[in-house]
Design an enzyme around this catalytic site. Structure first.
Site, PDB file in Angstrom:
ATOM      1  N   GLU A  31     -10.445 150.375  29.845  1.00 37.19           N
ATOM      2  CA  GLU A  31     -10.415 149.180  30.691  1.00 37.19           C
ATOM      3  C   GLU A  31      -8.991 148.931  31.157  1.00 37.19           C
ATOM      4  OE1 GLU A  31     -10.884 146.717  33.099  1.00 37.19           O
ATOM      5  OE2 GLU A  31     -12.839 146.921  32.081  1.00 37.19           O
ATOM      6  N   THR A  35      -8.377 141.325  31.163  1.00 41.28           N
ATOM      7  CA  THR A  35      -9.597 140.707  30.658  1.00 41.28           C
ATOM      8  C   THR A  35     -10.663 141.773  30.464  1.00 41.28           C
ATOM      9  OG1 THR A  35     -10.233 140.195  32.941  1.00 41.28           O
ATOM     10  CG2 THR A  35      -9.177 138.446  31.663  1.00 41.28           C
ATOM     11  N   PHE A  36     -11.485 141.579  29.456  1.00 41.08           N
ATOM     12  CA  PHE A  36     -12.528 142.535  29.101  1.00 41.08           C
ATOM     13  C   PHE A  36     -13.883 141.960  29.506  1.00 41.08           C
ATOM     14  CE2 PHE A  36     -15.553 144.565  26.261  1.00 41.08           C
ATOM     15  CZ  PHE A  36     -15.086 145.867  26.133  1.00 41.08           C
ATOM     16  N   GLY A  37     -14.754 142.805  30.041  1.00 38.10           N
ATOM     17  CA  GLY A  37     -16.100 142.348  30.341  1.00 38.10           C
ATOM     18  C   GLY A  37     -16.507 142.443  31.791  1.00 38.10           C
ATOM     19  N   GLY A  38     -15.599 142.842  32.666  1.00 39.63           N
ATOM     20  CA  GLY A  38     -15.975 143.100  34.045  1.00 39.63           C
ATOM     21  C   GLY A  38     -15.952 141.883  34.955  1.00 39.63           C
ATOM     22  N   THR A  39     -16.345 142.122  36.190  1.00 40.39           N
ATOM     23  CA  THR A  39     -16.271 141.105  37.239  1.00 40.39           C
ATOM     24  C   THR A  39     -17.150 139.905  36.949  1.00 40.39           C
ATOM     25  OG1 THR A  39     -15.740 142.746  38.937  1.00 40.39           O
ATOM     26  CG2 THR A  39     -16.689 140.676  39.691  1.00 40.39           C
ATOM     27  N   CYS A  40     -18.410 140.135  36.620  1.00 38.09           N
ATOM     28  CA  CYS A  40     -19.366 139.037  36.480  1.00 38.09           C
ATOM     29  C   CYS A  40     -18.895 138.000  35.478  1.00 38.09           C
ATOM     30  CB  CYS A  40     -20.733 139.587  36.079  1.00 38.09           C
ATOM     31  SG  CYS A  40     -21.967 138.301  35.764  1.00 38.09           S
ATOM     32  N   HIS A 465     -48.660 120.431  39.527  1.00 42.91           N
ATOM     33  CA  HIS A 465     -48.515 119.386  40.548  1.00 42.91           C
ATOM     34  C   HIS A 465     -47.833 118.187  39.903  1.00 42.91           C
ATOM     35  CE1 HIS A 465     -49.392 116.889  44.018  1.00 42.91           C
ATOM     36  NE2 HIS A 465     -49.788 115.950  43.160  1.00 42.91           N
TER      37      HIS A 465
END
Length: 490
Positions: A31, A35-40, A465
């Site tokens: 990596e 920061t770890f864990g990617g874009t999301c 409903h």
């Protein structure tokens, strides 16, 4: 050189490849981001949606008067809004990094990877030190990153507060004004967030419309709202950014030079030559798109083919042109959505250990949502695309305001638009704009994925409903198609 059974480049969806199948085997994760864990997790889906919730809360105050409730917005505490988001996300990211760094059979390399040979990589850290690693199998899951075209890149390099979605959520203070460059979903979502929190938002877009990929009816509704909520300037581009000499809490105040005029069709814009304007703003947000993070990989050295746009080429199973090298997510697909990357990760995770039973990426019925205001969700073909199929189409537009819960909302803009094949009663496309669109569309995704007749979906189950989901039920029933097969209508 250190050798591993599996080397994963990227800690986003690639992180989920470390399945129980690799228990007791050597796995490396590389990596390059702090920061770890990617874009999301860090700069995408999750933090933006947490900010959207704050924007919705602020907007609800202004909207309350329509329901007979007079309310005022006393204050927006930006540091608290920001810290609520990253106070939750940062520990998750740090925990994920620690778990992989200290795991029994995972090795974390913090640095940038590039191929130096067949299934061989050189990892270079921020301080310049290098480690060479190799793997029986390598997965490229490096994702994508925001584009920063000129002259915006030069202004950012000069120290002006020019941001992308990677950085704008961590601002020190809420700006008084913001210029957003771009007309896609990132621009629409951040315009909603910052506009709702009281920022004066100006959007400049080179083309004639925002959210060009949406169905025409959906885009028309959104455009009407956008033009009321923000200063939207189509056929406009930024030609220069300069400091004004003033200082704000977020850095030097910026003077943007804007050139407006038709791009390729002056008649549409009503202009025959460019008009120049200047706009002073606190910050600039560049939302001109994202590109695959493949340029630094030296992919060719590893035998990995990349197309002219930078996407790693893969087959239906995620295999690249290099034996033993796979790819998934934004780096290999223009459909840059987390749920797509996750599905591809599940496929690749299986294929890594089952070479004789390969699974394929799912490419049909991919839904998407834009968490702006009003919220938008879609799946399948737009009306224009559906007409190109030559099929006899049945189309139904159902207004939120024609249902009981729509009355409760006092909704005047929300709608569901369905497009079906008249002969078979199968959905070809579904498009929703309005509250909770991203949730309402799930029934329609289900109907398309499992090839269900629209009237069977409508009459084969109960609909609560007066829940808002009745707008979907009514839209399904309103499609003029051949009869379904349900014998016990509910």
């Amino acid at each position: 050189m250190t050798h591993h059974d599996l080397v994963i480049i990227g800690s986003g969806s690639g992180n989920s490849l470390v399945t129980p199948d690799f228990e007791g085997r050597s796995v490396a994760i590389i990596e390059s981001n702090p920061t770890f864990g990617g874009t999301c997790l860090n700069v995408g889906c999750i933090p933006t949606k947490m900010l959207v919730r704050a924007g919705e809360a602020a907007l609800a105050v202004d909207d309350a008067a329509r329901l007979g409730v007079d309310a005022t917005l006393d204050a927006v505490r930006w540091p608290d809004i920001r810290d609520r988001v990253f106070g939750r996300i940062d520990p998750i990211s740090a925990g994920g990094k620690a778990y992989r760094r200290d795991g029994d059979h995972t090795t974390l390399y913090e640095g940038r990877a590039r191929f130096v040979g067949e299934r061989a990589l050189m990892v270079t850290t921020a301080d310049g030190s290098q480690t060479e690693v190799s793997g029986d199998q390598i997965v490229i899951a490096t994702g994508s990153h925001p584009t920063l075209p000129e002259p915006l890149a030069a202004a950012a390099a000069a120290g002006l507060p020019v941001h992308t979605s990677d950085t704008v959520m961590r601002l020190d203070a809420l700006p008084a004004s913001m210029l957003i460059v771009g007309g896609g979903y990132i621009a629409a979502e951040f315009a909603h967030v910052f506009g709702s929190l009281g920022v004066r938002v100006t959007i400049v877009n080179r083309s004639h419309t925002m959210l060009r990929a949406q169905d025409d009816d959906i885009r028309a509704v959104f455009t009407q709202y956008a033009e009321r909520a923000w200063d939207v300037r189509p056929y406009t581009r930024v030609t220069a950014l300069e400091p004004t000499g003033e200082q704000t809490a977020n850095g030097p105040r910026i003077r943007a030079t804007l050139s407006s005029g038709a791009v390729g069709d002056s008649a549409v814009a009503g202009r025959t030559e460019d008009e120049i304007a200047h706009l002073d703003v606190d910050i600039v947000l560049v939302a001109t798109g994202r590109e695959p993070s493949s340029a630094d990989l030296a992919a060719a050295i590893g035998g990995v083919d990349v197309d002219e746009d930078g996407y790693v080429l893969v087959d239906a199973h995620g295999r690249t042109s290099a034996p033993g090298v796979w790819a998934l997510g934004d780096v290999c697909t223009p459909v840059q959505l987390k749920h797509v990357a996750n599905q591809q990760a599940r496929v690749v995770a299986h294929n890594l250990v089952h070479p004789d039973d390969l699974r394929s990426f799912a490419v049909a019925n991919i839904p998407s949502a834009v968490f702006t205001h009003p919220e938008i969700a879609s799946v399948g073909l737009t009306e224009a695309q559906a007409h190109e199929t030559g099929l006899d189409l049945a189309i139904k537009v159902q207004q939120y305001g024609d249902t009981a819960y729509g009355w409760a909302l006092e909704d005047t803009t929300g709608l569901v638009k369905l497009i079906a094949d008249r002969a078979t009663g199968r959905l070809l496309g579904a498009h929703i704009i309005g509250p909770t669109a991203s949730s309402l569309i799930q029934t329609l995704i289900h109907a398309m994925e499992f090839d269900q007749h629209v009237h069977d979906v409508a009459r084969g189950q109960y609909w609560i409903h007066p829940a808002l989901a009745e707008v979907v039920e009514n839209a399904l029933l309103g499609l003029d198609v051949t009869a379904g097969t349900r014998l016990d209508p509910r």
